[in-house]
Write an enzyme that holds these catalytic residues in place. Structure first.
Site, PDB file in Angstrom:
ATOM      1  N   CYS A  50      -5.906  -8.908   2.755  1.00 34.53           N
ATOM      2  CA  CYS A  50      -5.978  -7.763   3.811  1.00 34.53           C
ATOM      3  C   CYS A  50      -7.078  -8.579   4.587  1.00 34.53           C
ATOM      4  CB  CYS A  50      -6.433  -6.477   3.126  1.00 34.53           C
ATOM      5  SG  CYS A  50      -6.656  -5.482   4.369  1.00 34.53           S
ATOM      6  N   TRP A  83      -2.870  -0.143  -3.790  1.00 30.83           N
ATOM      7  CA  TRP A  83      -3.185  -1.400  -4.645  1.00 30.83           C
ATOM      8  C   TRP A  83      -3.591  -1.387  -6.191  1.00 30.83           C
ATOM      9  CZ3 TRP A  83      -3.445  -5.311  -0.873  1.00 30.83           C
ATOM     10  CH2 TRP A  83      -3.458  -5.216   0.340  1.00 30.83           C
ATOM     11  N   THR A 117      -6.815   2.608   1.127  1.00 29.32           N
ATOM     12  CA  THR A 117      -7.062   1.717   1.593  1.00 29.32           C
ATOM     13  C   THR A 117      -8.112   0.881   1.287  1.00 29.32           C
ATOM     14  OG1 THR A 117      -8.443   2.612   3.055  1.00 29.32           O
ATOM     15  CG2 THR A 117      -6.415   2.426   3.732  1.00 29.32           C
ATOM     16  N   VAL A 118      -8.006  -0.683   1.353  1.00 33.90           N
ATOM     17  CA  VAL A 118      -9.153  -1.669   1.121  1.00 33.90           C
ATOM     18  C   VAL A 118      -9.782  -1.999   2.433  1.00 33.90           C
ATOM     19  CG1 VAL A 118      -8.520  -2.472  -1.138  1.00 33.90           C
ATOM     20  CG2 VAL A 118      -7.614  -3.474   0.871  1.00 33.90           C
ATOM     21  N   TYR A 181      -0.512  -5.978  14.845  1.00 29.45           N
ATOM     22  CA  TYR A 181       0.230  -4.956  14.220  1.00 29.45           C
ATOM     23  C   TYR A 181       1.272  -4.162  15.054  1.00 29.45           C
ATOM     24  CZ  TYR A 181      -2.525  -5.626  10.070  1.00 29.45           C
ATOM     25  OH  TYR A 181      -3.031  -6.344   9.055  1.00 29.45           O
TER      26      TYR A 181
END
Length: 339
Positions: A50, A83, A117-118, A181
């Site tokens: 990521c 994740w 999220t990370v 993105y």
């Protein structure tokens, strides 16, 4: 960050809009919020794949916070839930005891229904996520955690430059970090072309800026360089093809290519970049873009180690400080995953 989870929640009929409903708690020195700086208390959960998490990995290493903030690494792919710690021998994080990062979010918010999220900072004693505000997190590493920096740590957020830095970083985020993105997740030709023009317009602006200065803010690295680097380093391997960001490859943009190599060859930058996992993440998880889930073999990465010539612009990468030391063996890239 999980782009499917954190992004598509905000996607309208044509343009990709990244969700921004993060857990915005901060970990501060004065304890003005619910979380106070305390070495050993928090665990930084990342995925090397990521780019948003890669920022936190780089900043933590540059500042020498490895002993103050431990790090847990998720695998490169995930399902619709979260994740997972599938790189560990028993598929559990050895400190938190979790199989999924989702467990830390649910430990704090049992009904949490937003993106898992990370990067995320998890309070180890309670097992609860403290924050996943990726943009503020690294700025706080540079400021709130200053008492725990290594000797010789660079000043990544110099106070005299902050107003200009904030403006530069906002444009980088909007048109480059998130811009790739917006190209890749566009839902119409028109939306894609708008994002494409903004992306390459800003890359041209950055190229002009960097033609006369070694780094974005002058002669030394700052947080702004970290934020641009994590997109540039994935550009040819992922974004050029997968997200249709194909006016030019990075290797065809002379100033940005030399600048990116300059950063890559500094300790703390290239030694944190896992090209294998980055490609696995984007080409496998984004099945709506790549339904075969075939991961490309290329590109050739040997160019990252070639001479860049940026020393001619002067400056000192770490300012009055020094480079970080070698990576801890437990945090080194798997064999064959780097250059």
């Amino acid at each position: 960050m999980s782009d499917d989870q954190a992004g598509h929640a905000g996607t309208d009929q044509q343009e990709f809009r990244r969700a921004s409903n993060y857990i915005t708690d901060r970990i501060t020195t004065d304890g003005s919020g619910p979380w106070q700086v305390e070495p050993g208390r928090y665990r930084l959960v990342v995925a090397r794949a990521c780019p948003w998490a890669n920022r936190a990995i780089i900043v933590r290493r540059l500042l020498g916070l490895e002993d103050a903030i431990s790090m847990a690494t998720c695998g490169p792919t995930h399902d619709e839930r979260s994740w997972t710690f599938d790189l560990e021998p028993d598929r559990r994080d050895p400190v938190l005891g979790y199989e999924r990062l989702q467990e830390a979010y649910l430990a704090r918010f049992p009904d949490y229904d937003k993106g898992i999220t990370v990067p995320a900072l998890v309070d180890v004693p309670s097992g609860s996520v403290a924050t996943n505000d990726f943009a503020q997190m690294t700025l706080d590493f540079a400021t709130e955690w200053a008492a725990h920096h290594r000797d010789g740590a660079p000043d990544l957020y110099p106070e005299p430059l902050r107003d200009e830095m904030d403006s530069v970083m906002e444009r980088i985020y909007t048109d480059v970090n998130n811009g790739v993105y917006r190209c890749g997740f566009a839902r119409s030709q028109e939306a894609y072309e708008r994002a494409y023009e903004r992306l390459f317009g800003t890359l041209d602006w950055l190229s002009d800026r960097l033609s006369t200065r070694r780094f974005l803010m002058g002669g030394s690295i700052t947080e702004a360089d970290v934020r641009l680097f994590t997109t540039l380093v994935r550009f040819d391997a992922v974004y050029h093809g997968h997200f249709k960001c194909n006016r030019h490859k990075l290797t065809e943009m002379p100033v940005l290519w030399a600048y990116a190599r300059d950063l890559f060859q500094l300790p703390g930058f290239g030694d944190t970049v896992d090209f294998t996992e980055s490609k696995q993440h984007f080409y496998v998880v984004h099945a709506h873009i790549n339904p075969t889930r075939i991961v490309p073999r290329g590109p050739d990465l040997t160019g990252w180690l070639t001479a860049h010539g940026r020393e001619a612009l002067g400056g000192s990468p770490f300012g009055d400080g020094t480079a970080p030391g070698p990576l801890a063996p437990r945090e080194a890239l798997p064999a064959g995953h780097g250059v």
